[in-house]
Write an enzyme that holds these catalytic residues in place. Structure first.
Site, PDB file in Angstrom:
ATOM      1  N   LYS A  50       0.907  -1.271   0.008  1.00 24.75           N
ATOM      2  CA  LYS A  50       0.014   0.166  -0.052  1.00 24.75           C
ATOM      3  C   LYS A  50       0.671   1.188   0.043  1.00 24.75           C
ATOM      4  O   LYS A  50       0.644   2.128  -0.891  1.00 24.75           O
ATOM      5  CB  LYS A  50      -1.034   0.028   1.173  1.00 24.75           C
ATOM      6  CG  LYS A  50      -2.128  -1.124   1.132  1.00 24.75           C
ATOM      7  CD  LYS A  50      -2.817  -1.260   2.482  1.00 24.75           C
ATOM      8  CE  LYS A  50      -3.889  -2.346   2.324  1.00 24.75           C
ATOM      9  NZ  LYS A  50      -4.475  -2.873   3.478  1.00 24.75           N
ATOM     10  N   GLN A  96      -4.489  -1.544   9.689  1.00 25.37           N
ATOM     11  CA  GLN A  96      -4.381  -2.798   9.190  1.00 25.37           C
ATOM     12  C   GLN A  96      -4.963  -3.868  10.088  1.00 25.37           C
ATOM     13  O   GLN A  96      -4.460  -3.873  11.358  1.00 25.37           O
ATOM     14  CB  GLN A  96      -2.908  -3.265   8.989  1.00 25.37           C
ATOM     15  CG  GLN A  96      -2.743  -4.506   8.109  1.00 25.37           C
ATOM     16  CD  GLN A  96      -3.574  -4.413   6.527  1.00 25.37           C
ATOM     17  OE1 GLN A  96      -3.128  -3.578   5.954  1.00 25.37           O
ATOM     18  NE2 GLN A  96      -4.023  -5.461   6.231  1.00 25.37           N
ATOM     19  N   ASP A 149     -10.583   3.450   4.461  1.00 29.39           N
ATOM     20  CA  ASP A 149     -10.881   2.025   4.319  1.00 29.39           C
ATOM     21  C   ASP A 149     -12.436   1.821   4.492  1.00 29.39           C
ATOM     22  O   ASP A 149     -12.946   0.912   4.203  1.00 29.39           O
ATOM     23  CB  ASP A 149     -10.208   1.230   5.662  1.00 29.39           C
ATOM     24  CG  ASP A 149      -9.493  -0.031   5.145  1.00 29.39           C
ATOM     25  OD1 ASP A 149      -9.426  -0.197   3.966  1.00 29.39           O
ATOM     26  OD2 ASP A 149      -8.829  -0.604   6.223  1.00 29.39           O
TER      27      ASP A 149
END
Ligand code: NAD
Length: 303
Positions: A67, A111, A134
């Site tokens: 990412k 994460q 997200d």
């Protein structure tokens, strides 16, 4: 062109069985190049994605590294906060709060999963919707349901982008999403059914009964379970589009929910695993970060 049309069309690569190969690496590269072009044209404003990784889970480390690398290629900054697995909830929340309050950080990605003993819901709840790239917090999900401005979860958004890019028609089509998590399945159903996409989605799960019969009705199948080879050829109506989200780490390597070799003989379009929905999750994360910077007034007007 529709996914049910198996005659050659466009310049799409096809599988040996004739299905359009929905190449996520290729589309992610297009997304990254497009973002880079737009950021350059805007005079390289500061756009920053912050990643938070707790512990030393190998796959999570690989995801986060990838990412950050792609953020760099898109012309964005990334800031990484790496924390030990034995960190307390309090310290983790302090670290996230710092990012929440930092005006130079536009997007925050924590994460998941977090190591045992840490409460992910409490951490996610701290992220304001404009920085929630997200799209997983309650407020972002609420905005998705109510059609407000916000960030959409990256994996289901990536699925939508793949269908769009590879000419899969959705309007009036029947879709089956297998898996009902808040991360993938639920938002996927909302996206498929919303105005403009106009599919008719069914949400299937572990208690759905005859999954093959349910899926055979579908023009579009999105599999998000995590059970290698669950979707076999007898699940698939000829010409249907099949998008594989599931990831299983087996002795033979990464495997998807879809039995690719058998299904590509029947499907009209199919994603590979790996190389399909995974890369597009990253592409959509970066698009969300760009939009996050815009929502926070960090970008000049695009001409
Ligand atoms: P999850 O475990 O939260 O949800 C799995 C869902 O599958 C559940 O809703 C459950 O009802 C359903 N299910 C379980 N067994 C089933 C069965 N036999 N038949 C039908 N449905 C069944 O998982 P998740 O977070 O939604 O992730 C799903 C998969 O997608 C995992 O393998 C995960 O690693 C993968 N994933 C991939 C990406 C990507 O970018 N490709 C992103 C996120 C998650």
């Amino acid at each position: 062109m529709t996914a049910t049309d198996r005659t050659p069309a466009g310049d799409f690569e096809r599988t040996p069985g004739g299905a359009i190969l929905m190449d996520g690496n290729r589309l992610r590269d297009e997304v990254v190049a497009d973002l880079n072009e737009r950021i350059t044209a805007l005079g390289n404003p500061h756009v920053c994605l912050a990643t938070v990784l707790v512990g030393d889970d190998k796959p999570s480390q690989i995801y986060v590294r990838s990412k950050r690398r792609k953020a760099d290629e898109a012309g964005m900054m990334s800031r990484h906060v790496g924390l030990p697995a034995d960190i307390t909830q309090e310290y983790l929340e302090e670290a996230v709060l710092e990012l929440v309050n930092d005006p130079h950080v536009h997007g925050i990605l924590v994460q998941l999963p977090l190591p045992e003993g840490l409460d992910a819901e409490r951490v996610l709840a701290m992220i304001p919707p404009e920085k929630d790239v997200d799209g997983l917090t309650e407020r972002s999900m609420g905005r998705l349901v109510r059609g407000g401005e916000g960030h959409v979860p990256c994996t289901p958004l990536g699925v939508m982008r793949l269908m769009d890019r590879y000419g899969v028609e959705t309007s009036g089509k029947r879709a089956v999403v297998i898996g009902r998590s808040t991360l993938v399945g639920l938002p996927q159903v909302l996206l498929l059914g919303r105005k403009g996409c106009d599919a008719t989605p069914t949400l299937a799960h572990s208690r759905s009964g005859d999954l093959a019969a349910i899926c055979r009705e579908a023009d579009i199948i999105v599999a998000a379970v995590g059970m290698a080879g669950l979707v076999t050829a007898d699940f698939v109506k000829p010409g249907a589009a099949v998008l594989d989200v599931g990831i299983s780490r087996t002795a033979e390597g990464i495997q998807g929910d879809v039995d690719f070799d058998a299904v590509q003989e029947i499907a009209g379009a199919i994603t590979p695993m790996p190389g399909g929905t995974g890369p597009m999750t990253i592409g959509c994360l970066l698009e969300n970060t760009f939009h996050a910077a815009r929502m926070q007034g960090a970008l000049p007007q695009e001409s």
